[in-house]
Design an enzyme around this catalytic site. Structure first.
Site, PDB file in Angstrom:
ATOM      1  N   ALA A 142     -42.573  40.921   3.803  1.00  0.00           N
ATOM      2  CA  ALA A 142     -41.555  41.729   3.119  1.00  0.00           C
ATOM      3  C   ALA A 142     -41.124  41.025   1.835  1.00  0.00           C
ATOM      4  O   ALA A 142     -41.155  39.793   1.740  1.00  0.00           O
ATOM      5  CB  ALA A 142     -40.349  41.955   4.025  1.00  0.00           C
ATOM      6  N   SER A 157     -40.618  37.210   2.985  1.00  0.00           N
ATOM      7  CA  SER A 157     -40.811  36.713   4.351  1.00  0.00           C
ATOM      8  C   SER A 157     -42.239  37.036   4.759  1.00  0.00           C
ATOM      9  O   SER A 157     -42.790  38.076   4.383  1.00  0.00           O
ATOM     10  CB  SER A 157     -39.811  37.347   5.325  1.00  0.00           C
ATOM     11  OG  SER A 157     -39.975  38.751   5.388  1.00  0.00           O
ATOM     12  N   CYS A 173     -37.354  48.143   6.949  1.00  0.00           N
ATOM     13  CA  CYS A 173     -37.432  48.635   5.571  1.00  0.00           C
ATOM     14  C   CYS A 173     -37.405  50.158   5.492  1.00  0.00           C
ATOM     15  O   CYS A 173     -37.850  50.754   4.508  1.00  0.00           O
ATOM     16  CB  CYS A 173     -38.665  48.081   4.863  1.00  0.00           C
ATOM     17  SG  CYS A 173     -38.687  46.274   4.815  1.00  0.00           S
TER      18      CYS A 173
END
Length: 216
Positions: A142, A157, A173
């Site tokens: 992400a 991440s 998300c």
């Protein structure tokens, strides 16, 4: 590269502490009182809510602590087995283009994953790092960046070996139709230090990409 501090924190780093440290470092960089910094760490299990988070996407609000994050995006999970990379960099020194900065982070992580034989990619309509699995597309990394006074903070991440079931407490998300995966789930039993080394090896190319004039 010598002017950019690399910090690797062992163990688990408290989220509020990390956010406080980032905020201070960003101010110091903006005031030319500190060098730029890349900070690699892991957090204890938690959820963060970006500026576009929809409360309906927090499916288990009492499962782990939930923190508001100053980055863009929606809900995401952080926890052990996930490499967090926080980038506190002066974008004016690195191409002066926020969009390019974000896409270059994606490219940096994708190229680092390739060193382990993982074919990852970005998607024009879904920010993040994606791979193909037998069950379809899945997210392995992400991206979430905030910029203040042209200094970036937060970052990316990358799932190395987290407990993927922990993602079930949110719609990651805001994307419900795709799953999440990790290097270990893909059969790549690499360590955190292996990933750190791959990222370090590809970092000069990340800096070059920031200065490139090629269109994405």
């Amino acid at each position: 590269m010598s002017s950019i501090e690399w910090r690797v924190s062992e163990g688990l780093t408290d989220y509020e502490y990390a956010r406080s440290e980032m905020t201070k470092r960003v101010a110091d960089i903006a005031n030319q009182e500190a060098s730029e910094m890349l900070w690699f760490l892991q957090h204890p299990p938690l959820y963060t809510a970006g500026s576009s988070a929809d409360r309906r996407e927090l499916l288990m609000p009492d499962r782990f602590p939930v923190y508001p994050a100053e980055r863009g995006g929606r809900y995401t999970y952080h926890g052990p087995g996930q490499r967090i990379g926080y980038l506190m960099m002066d974008i004016r020194k690195h191409g002066n283009d926020i969009r390019r900065f974000v896409h270059s982070i994606e490219k940096w992580v994708i190229e680092s994953l390739a060193e382990f034989g993982v074919t990852a990619y970005s998607h024009p309509e879904r920010i993040g790092i994606w791979v193909d699995t037998p069950d379809g597309e899945a997210k392995i990394g992400a991206i979430g960046i905030r910029v203040r006074r042209w200094i970036s903070f937060h970052g990316f991440s990358l799932n190395i070996c987290p407990d993927l079931e922990h993602f079930s407490g949110i719609i990651p998300c805001g994307i419900s139709e795709f799953g999440v995966t990790s290097l270990h789930a893909l059969g790549k039993k690499v360590s955190m230090s292996d990933v750190d080394q791959a990222l370090a090896d590809r970092f000069p190319y990340f800096l070059e990409a920031l200065q490139s004039k090629e269109a994405f």
